[in-house]
Design a protein around this motif. Structure first.
Motif, PDB file in Angstrom:
ATOM      1  N   LEU A 178      -7.552  -4.276   3.619  1.00  0.00           N
ATOM      2  CA  LEU A 178      -6.465  -3.340   4.181  1.00  0.00           C
ATOM      3  C   LEU A 178      -6.610  -1.814   3.579  1.00  0.00           C
ATOM      4  N   LEU A 179      -7.481  -1.690   2.371  1.00  0.00           N
ATOM      5  CA  LEU A 179      -7.776  -0.155   1.867  1.00  0.00           C
ATOM      6  C   LEU A 179      -8.931   0.339   2.716  1.00  0.00           C
ATOM      7  N   GLY A 180      -9.310  -0.182   3.599  1.00  0.00           N
ATOM      8  CA  GLY A 180     -10.628   0.278   4.441  1.00  0.00           C
ATOM      9  C   GLY A 180     -10.329   0.710   5.655  1.00  0.00           C
ATOM     10  N   GLY A 181     -11.103   0.863   6.415  1.00  0.00           N
ATOM     11  CA  GLY A 181     -10.749   1.178   7.882  1.00  0.00           C
ATOM     12  C   GLY A 181     -10.140   2.483   7.981  1.00  0.00           C
ATOM     13  N   GLN A 182      -9.043   2.468   8.894  1.00  0.00           N
ATOM     14  CA  GLN A 182      -8.219   3.580   9.053  1.00  0.00           C
ATOM     15  C   GLN A 182      -7.591   4.191   7.969  1.00  0.00           C
ATOM     16  N   VAL A 183      -6.973   3.502   6.812  1.00  0.00           N
ATOM     17  CA  VAL A 183      -6.887   3.974   5.644  1.00  0.00           C
ATOM     18  C   VAL A 183      -7.678   4.779   5.108  1.00  0.00           C
ATOM     19  N   ALA A 184      -8.968   4.521   4.658  1.00  0.00           N
ATOM     20  CA  ALA A 184     -10.050   4.996   4.026  1.00  0.00           C
ATOM     21  C   ALA A 184     -10.162   6.383   4.826  1.00  0.00           C
ATOM     22  N   PHE A 185     -10.378   6.311   6.134  1.00  0.00           N
ATOM     23  CA  PHE A 185     -10.819   7.357   6.823  1.00  0.00           C
ATOM     24  C   PHE A 185      -9.838   8.487   7.005  1.00  0.00           C
ATOM     25  N   THR A 219      -2.867  15.474  -2.474  1.00  0.00           N
ATOM     26  CA  THR A 219      -1.831  15.631  -1.431  1.00  0.00           C
ATOM     27  C   THR A 219      -2.104  15.240  -0.033  1.00  0.00           C
ATOM     28  N   GLY A 220      -3.133  15.800   0.157  1.00  0.00           N
ATOM     29  CA  GLY A 220      -4.007  15.528   1.725  1.00  0.00           C
ATOM     30  C   GLY A 220      -4.360  14.042   1.688  1.00  0.00           C
ATOM     31  N   LEU A 221      -4.941  13.556   0.358  1.00  0.00           N
ATOM     32  CA  LEU A 221      -5.419  12.139   0.615  1.00  0.00           C
ATOM     33  C   LEU A 221      -4.234  11.171   0.779  1.00  0.00           C
ATOM     34  N   VAL A 222      -3.214  11.381   0.072  1.00  0.00           N
ATOM     35  CA  VAL A 222      -1.992  10.354   0.279  1.00  0.00           C
ATOM     36  C   VAL A 222      -1.381  10.583   1.469  1.00  0.00           C
ATOM     37  N   VAL A 223      -1.211  11.763   1.989  1.00  0.00           N
ATOM     38  CA  VAL A 223      -0.449  11.778   3.572  1.00  0.00           C
ATOM     39  C   VAL A 223      -1.566  11.203   4.268  1.00  0.00           C
ATOM     40  N   GLY A 224      -2.871  11.503   4.332  1.00  0.00           N
ATOM     41  CA  GLY A 224      -3.799  10.808   5.356  1.00  0.00           C
ATOM     42  C   GLY A 224      -4.069   9.546   5.417  1.00  0.00           C
ATOM     43  N   ALA A 225      -3.830   8.923   4.135  1.00  0.00           N
ATOM     44  CA  ALA A 225      -3.814   7.233   3.882  1.00  0.00           C
ATOM     45  C   ALA A 225      -2.727   6.934   4.549  1.00  0.00           C
ATOM     46  N   ALA A 226      -1.492   7.469   4.276  1.00  0.00           N
ATOM     47  CA  ALA A 226      -0.133   6.934   4.954  1.00  0.00           C
ATOM     48  C   ALA A 226      -0.181   6.843   6.510  1.00  0.00           C
ATOM     49  N   ILE A 227      -0.761   8.103   7.069  1.00  0.00           N
ATOM     50  CA  ILE A 227      -0.968   8.253   8.524  1.00  0.00           C
ATOM     51  C   ILE A 227      -1.898   6.822   9.157  1.00  0.00           C
ATOM     52  N   GLY A 228      -3.032   6.718   8.302  1.00  0.00           N
ATOM     53  CA  GLY A 228      -3.801   5.654   8.583  1.00  0.00           C
ATOM     54  C   GLY A 228      -3.341   4.314   8.442  1.00  0.00           C
ATOM     55  N   LEU A 229      -2.693   4.173   7.615  1.00  0.00           N
ATOM     56  CA  LEU A 229      -1.796   2.961   7.114  1.00  0.00           C
ATOM     57  C   LEU A 229      -0.819   2.496   8.358  1.00  0.00           C
ATOM     58  N   GLY A 230      -0.135   3.474   8.753  1.00  0.00           N
ATOM     59  CA  GLY A 230       0.664   3.345  10.022  1.00  0.00           C
ATOM     60  C   GLY A 230       0.014   2.789  11.398  1.00  0.00           C
ATOM     61  N   TYR A 231      -1.053   3.365  11.558  1.00  0.00           N
ATOM     62  CA  TYR A 231      -2.020   3.084  12.696  1.00  0.00           C
ATOM     63  C   TYR A 231      -2.431   1.749  12.390  1.00  0.00           C
ATOM     64  N   ASN A 232      -2.795   1.408  11.376  1.00  0.00           N
ATOM     65  CA  ASN A 232      -3.392   0.066  11.273  1.00  0.00           C
ATOM     66  C   ASN A 232      -2.607  -1.099  11.134  1.00  0.00           C
ATOM     67  N   LEU A 233      -1.152  -0.926  10.878  1.00  0.00           N
ATOM     68  CA  LEU A 233      -0.237  -1.628  11.220  1.00  0.00           C
ATOM     69  C   LEU A 233      -0.123  -2.281  12.600  1.00  0.00           C
ATOM     70  N   LEU A 245       6.072  11.070   2.738  1.00  0.00           N
ATOM     71  CA  LEU A 245       5.103   9.693   3.005  1.00  0.00           C
ATOM     72  C   LEU A 245       5.840   9.010   4.165  1.00  0.00           C
ATOM     73  N   LEU A 246       7.036   8.594   4.491  1.00  0.00           N
ATOM     74  CA  LEU A 246       7.369   7.875   5.560  1.00  0.00           C
ATOM     75  C   LEU A 246       7.155   8.357   6.783  1.00  0.00           C
ATOM     76  N   VAL A 247       7.407   9.583   6.782  1.00  0.00           N
ATOM     77  CA  VAL A 247       7.286  10.492   7.989  1.00  0.00           C
ATOM     78  C   VAL A 247       5.784  10.407   8.672  1.00  0.00           C
ATOM     79  N   VAL A 265       0.775  -1.071   0.202  1.00  0.00           N
ATOM     80  CA  VAL A 265       0.211   0.031   0.002  1.00  0.00           C
ATOM     81  C   VAL A 265       0.987   1.397   0.218  1.00  0.00           C
ATOM     82  N   LEU A 266       2.223   1.270   0.857  1.00  0.00           N
ATOM     83  CA  LEU A 266       3.052   2.353   0.539  1.00  0.00           C
ATOM     84  C   LEU A 266       3.447   2.545  -0.841  1.00  0.00           C
ATOM     85  N   TRP A 267       3.729   1.648  -1.358  1.00  0.00           N
ATOM     86  CA  TRP A 267       4.300   1.509  -2.865  1.00  0.00           C
ATOM     87  C   TRP A 267       2.986   2.260  -3.689  1.00  0.00           C
ATOM     88  N   LEU A 268       1.749   1.662  -3.359  1.00  0.00           N
ATOM     89  CA  LEU A 268       0.736   2.095  -4.276  1.00  0.00           C
ATOM     90  C   LEU A 268       0.477   3.498  -4.058  1.00  0.00           C
TER      91      LEU A 268
END
Length: 513
Positions: free
Chosen positions: A301-308, A254-268, A170-172, A152-155
């Protein structure tokens, strides 16, 4: 004929990171304000927990010091380790002392910069110990979650059709979600669990039925609390990163990608904890760690915290583009309300729907595991995911228009973007076939060279679009640096024996030359 700057070695990762981060006084002041608000939220939770009514006779001053039955994964979910708690308080105290020192001594720019970053680190860093303990204690579950998270990070990084969010940004963002959103959100919710329990259960002894009802009421309030607090922390992370990082376009994408990356970290981290928790409680509730992995790291994986997170970030990106303060406020508050209510609905409605449907479906059957349960979990999220997709489409169209305007203006300004290159930059399909043809003719080295050149040209075009009328001062210096980078990449491509001088690739349906 314009002279081509001499080729220079690529900057080290640390130097590239420093170049991407804004380090001026205004950016640092805004970042410090965001951190202060986050700490104020935690201190408010702490104060409310201190003044809560005590239900049990030997209840500790703070509810997080109450020993949970069974410990283990349940303890990780409902409690905060004492060492982490005292480290958090020490970090807040040290940060306050540093700010007081800066206020009294008024140091020079260099020392003020170092003290500001030190303040942010000591205030927020201790909260990251909570998710680190979870990941390090359950390494097998953490490793199982790495492949999907990395994909998902690559995507997120490569799926942007025009000017990309910097990889460092993105990593931060991912680290903010994994460490700060999970750590601070969990610490605040652990306090809220005891606070709400104290106020709901006050009044002395109650019957067993009343105690069970009170526990359900407490859990309902805590679910709402967690959804709101997490949304606030995700929003704080998006704002912080948009303030601190230099980026060519600040928009919904920009905001969507950054927010999705934050949600992805939380989801992990959340996935690691729940996979372990449900694996240890499978004998009581029937759920298993494997089912949690299927829901949280596979089909959802793309739902939940990543989507929100994506929805909230897109709303903040839209707010950043608004010209009037009222419009910015409405866009940000609407996105915050949508993300928090979506997260709450996912927890509440999916559980209710599961209870209703499972009276007619065999729990744990292949049909239930593969179809019914994922559908019931994703159903409450569907409207929010649809809105996020619409924002992505509209944001991408706006970026396409900006790219056309920026490329056209830069083509007329100098040799960084030529008329032959312009059509390939503004058409993603042509750009893809250009890269594919370059790979067939010149291999991976040629592909990487052309990809880096086009990315740099798109960054330059995005800068040009943002500064059509005010390309002076620091903005002009940034543009000169971007233009010099493009020319260096062109010089390297021309010097490399296998690299193409100009982009050329077959159109779909044509044979390669």
């Amino acid at each position: 004929m314009t002279a081509v700057p001499p080729a220079t070695p690529a900057p080290a990762p640390l130097a590239a990171f420093r170049a991407a981060v804004r380090d001026d006084a205004v950016a640092r002041g805004r970042a410090l304000l965001v951190v202060r608000l986050a700490i104020a939220l935690y201190l408010l939770e702490l104060l409310l927990n201190l003044v809560r009514p005590h239900v049990l006779p030997d209840e500790p001053t703070l509810s997080i010091f109450q020993k949970t039955p069974g410990g283990g994964s349940v303890g990780r979910l409902l409690g905060t380790p004492r060492a982490v708690f005292w480290t958090v308080l020490a970090g807040i105290a040290i940060g306050a002392l540093i700010q007081g020192f800066v206020l009294v001594t008024r140091p020079d720019e260099r020392r003020a910069r170092a003290l500001t970053w030190a303040t942010i680190a000591v205030m927020l860093g201790p909260f990251g110990l909570i998710p680190l303990v979870v990941v390090l204690e359950y390494p097998a579950q953490a490793l199982a979650c790495v492949p999907g998270t990395a994909f998902v990070l690559w995507l997120l990084h490569h799926g942007q059709r025009f000017s990309r969010v910097p990889l460092a940004m993105l990593l931060v963002a991912f680290g903010w979600g994994a460490l700060i959103v999970f750590g601070l959100g969990r610490a605040a919710s652990n306090l809220a669990f005891g606070t709400v329990g104290g106020f709901v259960g006050k009044g002395g002894k109650a019957s067993l039925t009343a105690q069970l009802k009170n526990q359900y009421r407490v859990m309902d309030v805590v679910v709402v609390h967690l959804g709101v607090v997490n949304a606030l922390l995700v929003a704080a992370g998006v704002v912080l990163l948009l303030v601190l990082f230099r980026h060519r376009l600040t928009d919904a994408v920009t905001g969507l990608v950054v927010g999705a990356a934050i949600g992805l970290g939380y989801n992990l981290v959340e996935s690691v904890l729940f996979i372990r928790l449900y694996g240890s409680l499978s004998a009581f509730n029937g759920a298993t760690g494997g089912f949690e992995y299927w829901i949280r790291q596979s089909v959802g994986l793309l739902g939940g915290q990543v989507a929100f997170g994506a929805l909230l970030g897109a709303g903040i990106g839209v707010a950043a583009q608004a010209r009037r303060r009222g419009e910015r406020r409405r866009a940000a508050l609407t996105a915050l309300a949508a993300a928090s209510t979506g997260a709450i609905a996912t927890e509440v409605l999916s559980a209710w729907l599961s209870h209703v449907v499972h009276d007619h479906v065999d729990i744990g059957s292949p049909f239930d595991t593969l179809i019914v349960s994922p559908f019931l979990w994703l159903l409450p999220q569907a409207p929010f995911i649809l809105v996020t997709a619409v924002l992505l489409v509209l944001g991408t169209r706006a970026r396409a228009a900006a790219a056309r305007a920026g490329v056209t203006a830069e083509t007329a300004a100098g040799p960084a973007v030529t008329r032959q290159e312009a059509p390939f930059l503004i058409d993603p399909a042509l750009r893809f076939w250009t890269l594919a043809g370059t790979w067939r003719l010149h291999g991976w080295n040629g592909l990487r060279a052309l990809s880096r050149l086009q990315a740099a040209q798109l960054d330059l075009a995005a800068w040009r679009w943002r500064h059509m009328d005010d390309a002076d001062g620091p903005a002009r210096e940034e543009g000169d640096a971007l233009r010099a980078k493009v020319m260096r990449l062109k010089a390297r491509a021309a010097a490399a024996p296998a690299a193409p001088a100009t982009p050329a690739a077959p159109r779909p349906g044509q044979a390669a030359p």
